[in-house]
Design an enzyme around this catalytic site. Structure first.
Site, mmCIF file in Angstrom:
data_model
loop_
_atom_site.group_PDB
_atom_site.id
_atom_site.type_symbol
_atom_site.label_atom_id
_atom_site.label_comp_id
_atom_site.label_asym_id
_atom_site.label_seq_id
_atom_site.Cartn_x
_atom_site.Cartn_y
_atom_site.Cartn_z
ATOM 1 N N LYS A 1 0.829 -1.220 0.000
ATOM 2 C CA LYS A 1 0.000 0.000 0.000
ATOM 3 C C LYS A 1 0.862 1.268 0.000
ATOM 4 C CE LYS A 1 -1.765 -1.623 3.819
ATOM 5 N NZ LYS A 1 -1.424 -3.041 3.880
ATOM 6 N N GLY B 1 3.745 -1.331 8.570
ATOM 7 C CA GLY B 1 5.085 -1.122 8.019
ATOM 8 C C GLY B 1 4.941 -0.849 6.533
ATOM 9 N N THR C 1 6.440 0.464 3.153
ATOM 10 C CA THR C 1 7.768 0.684 2.577
ATOM 11 C C THR C 1 7.658 1.478 1.282
ATOM 12 O OG1 THR C 1 8.411 -1.438 3.500
ATOM 13 C CG2 THR C 1 9.859 -0.530 1.816
HETATM 14 P P1 IMP Z 1 -1.599 -6.430 16.244
HETATM 15 O O1 IMP Z 1 -2.177 -5.555 15.189
HETATM 16 O O2 IMP Z 1 -0.201 -6.074 16.633
HETATM 17 O O3 IMP Z 1 -2.505 -6.600 17.408
HETATM 18 O O4 IMP Z 1 -1.469 -7.906 15.584
HETATM 19 C C1 IMP Z 1 -2.610 -8.682 15.250
HETATM 20 C C2 IMP Z 1 -2.355 -9.477 13.980
HETATM 21 O O5 IMP Z 1 -2.268 -8.570 12.889
HETATM 22 C C3 IMP Z 1 -1.047 -10.266 13.979
HETATM 23 O O6 IMP Z 1 -1.222 -11.446 13.223
HETATM 24 C C4 IMP Z 1 -0.081 -9.357 13.226
HETATM 25 O O7 IMP Z 1 0.974 -10.050 12.620
HETATM 26 C C5 IMP Z 1 -1.014 -8.749 12.207
HETATM 27 N N1 IMP Z 1 -0.575 -7.436 11.742
HETATM 28 C C6 IMP Z 1 -0.681 -6.263 12.408
HETATM 29 N N2 IMP Z 1 -0.201 -5.262 11.647
HETATM 30 C C7 IMP Z 1 0.204 -5.815 10.492
HETATM 31 C C8 IMP Z 1 0.756 -5.275 9.285
HETATM 32 O O8 IMP Z 1 0.960 -4.067 9.118
HETATM 33 N N3 IMP Z 1 1.033 -6.177 8.303
HETATM 34 C C9 IMP Z 1 0.749 -7.494 8.429
HETATM 35 N N4 IMP Z 1 0.232 -8.036 9.526
HETATM 36 C C10 IMP Z 1 -0.044 -7.208 10.549
#
Ligand code: IMP
Length: 424
Positions: free
Chosen positions: A18, A42, A44
């Site tokens: 994105k 994240g 990039t």
């Molecule tokens: P949280 O958002 O840190 O609570 O994580 C919940 C789930 O969402 C986990 O499986 C993370 O790996 C996934 N996740 C959160 N943010 C991202 C992202 O930006 N990219 C991919 N997976 C994400």
């Protein structure tokens, strides 16, 4: 060319690319606006040949003629925000002049990050594989109506009793449930007030700014974080994030009306990836999966965790597209599939009975995908900028996705930098 307010958001499990697309399109818009998630993202981008990874700042941040907005649906860690501003200031000047933040944003406090960590590491709690950034606990506080918001940190008399009450609750949990050391109230108050002073010049009524930008005949680009399959209401619950990363989150999180979003483009990778726990029906569990991960650089931009790789799932995508008003796709990382002899695409699941209800509760456990086998392309797609120059098999792959997902592919990304983009 004029654009209506447009949303760019991921339709898979995040990491679809994105950031590159938002940065690529940003110069056509008056602003880009993050509306949910936090520094778990994240994004990039390559700017002037340099790789930049953004977690909280909108991907328009290097565009000096556009504003970058953070709407009230975003959860902010002050520490992460200011260290990111400092880091990105090495690449572009004037960030704090064009970054506008809603004072209604909920703050991620140190106790949220600790609770996230303790829960994930505990043997008695379900593991989600979170990013450990405190995202879930902060959103929990928001709906429990005990969150500390940015506005609360502007006034000591207001902040003190709020933080005292909330910290009482958290210290009880930290000490009694997890058996860890309580946090100091005074330190938290001081830190929050110092950050409150620092953020003040960037605060704005983001909802009204969006209106103002539109009244000046400019449009806003809404930038989603994570992806629709991680959406707390639509995704693979409980293995999801804690916000609405599908289009349903835009109005609430940016502070505009639902009809203010004229155009919703979904970003999908030519394959799928997932980080953390949770089902992924088309996961490739052999060396080919490792090859795709290596070729695609599939390492989490936030956590450094390896991403699981799988084949493009047209069943899931069609469902998400149909229920999210998606008007077109941006297909990214097609070049990662260069050199493969055969490309699989999931066209159906073998459990017929799940068809009508699986999407509503997105239960993807124990599903056997049925694949179509498409021929790979012999010449590379990498860095191609014109659709006509794509090898025929790559065009067939694009057409396959359009036919099976019933939506046009409008942008194709053939490499990480801006130039490697095909606009149709
Ligand atoms: P949280 O958002 O840190 O609570 O994580 C919940 C789930 O969402 C986990 O499986 C993370 O790996 C996934 N996740 C959160 N943010 C991202 C992202 O930006 N990219 C991919 N997976 C994400």
């Amino acid at each position: 060319m004029t654009f209506s307010n447009t949303a760019i958001l991921g339709l898979q499990w995040g990491d679809e690319g994105k950031g590159k697309i938002v940065n690529y399109l940003a110069s056509n818009f008056g602003a880009a606006c993050r509306y949910q998630g936090g520094h778990n993202a994240g994004h990039t981008l390559i700017v002037d040949g340099k790789k930049i990874v953004l977690h909280l700042l909108p991907s328009s941040i290097c565009h000096k003629d556009s504003l970058s907005l953070i709407g009230k649906g975003v959860v902010i860690s002050y520490e992460a925000l200011f260290s990111e501003i400092e880091e990105i200031s090495n690449f572009t000047s004037g960030i704090t002049d064009r970054l506008k933040i809603s004072p209604a944003c909920v703050l991620i406090q140190p106790y949220h990050q600790l609770i996230d960590l303790y829960k994930e590491k505990s043997n008695s709690q379900k593991t989600i594989g979170t990013t450990l950034r405190g995202i879930g606990p902060a959103y929990e506080d928001k709906v429990a109506r005990r969150a500390i918001r940015v506005i609360d940190t502007l006034n000591e008399n207001h902040l003190k009793p709020l933080l005292e009450e909330t910290l009482d609750f958290y210290n009880f949990t930290i000490e009694k449930f997890f058996g860890k050391e309580a946090l100091s109230l005074n330190r938290l108050i001081d830190e929050n007030l110092a950050y409150g002073e620092k953020i003040k010049p960037m605060l704005a009524d983001v909802s009204m700014l969006i209106k103002k930008i539109n009244s000046e005949e400019k449009s806003v680009l809404f930038e989603g974080a994570q992806g629709a399959l991680l959406d707390v209401d639509q995704g693979t619950y409980p293995f999801v994030t804690s916000s609405n990363c599908s289009p349903s989150g835009i109005a609430a999180g940016a502070g505009c009306g639902p009809l203010d979003v004229g155009n919703i483009l979904g970003v999908v990778k030519a394959y799928v990836t997932r980080v953390g726990e949770g089902p992924m029906p088309t996961e490739i569990n052999d060396e080919l999966g490792e090859y795709i991960a290596k070729t695609g650089g599939e390492i989490g931009a936030t956590t450094g965790r390896p991403r699981r790789c799988g084949w493009f799932d047209a069943v899931l995508m069609k469902r998400i597209i149909q229920t999210n008003s998606i008007s077109g796709l941006c297909l990214t990382k097609i070049d990662v599939l260069d050199g493969l002899e055969e490309i699989k695409v999931c066209k159906a699941y073998d459990n017929e009975s799940i068809d009508s209800i699986f999407g509503e509760c997105m239960n993807l456990e124990d599903i056997n995908p049925i694949y179509d086998f498409l021929p790979g392309w012999e010449s590379p797609t990498k860095n191609i900028t014109k659709y006509e120059e794509l090898p025929n098999e790559a065009k067939d792959f694009v057409s396959y996705i359009e036919e099976n997902c019933e939506v046009p592919v409008k942008i194709i990304s053939t490499g990480p930098d801006d130039q490697s983009t095909i606009v149709r």
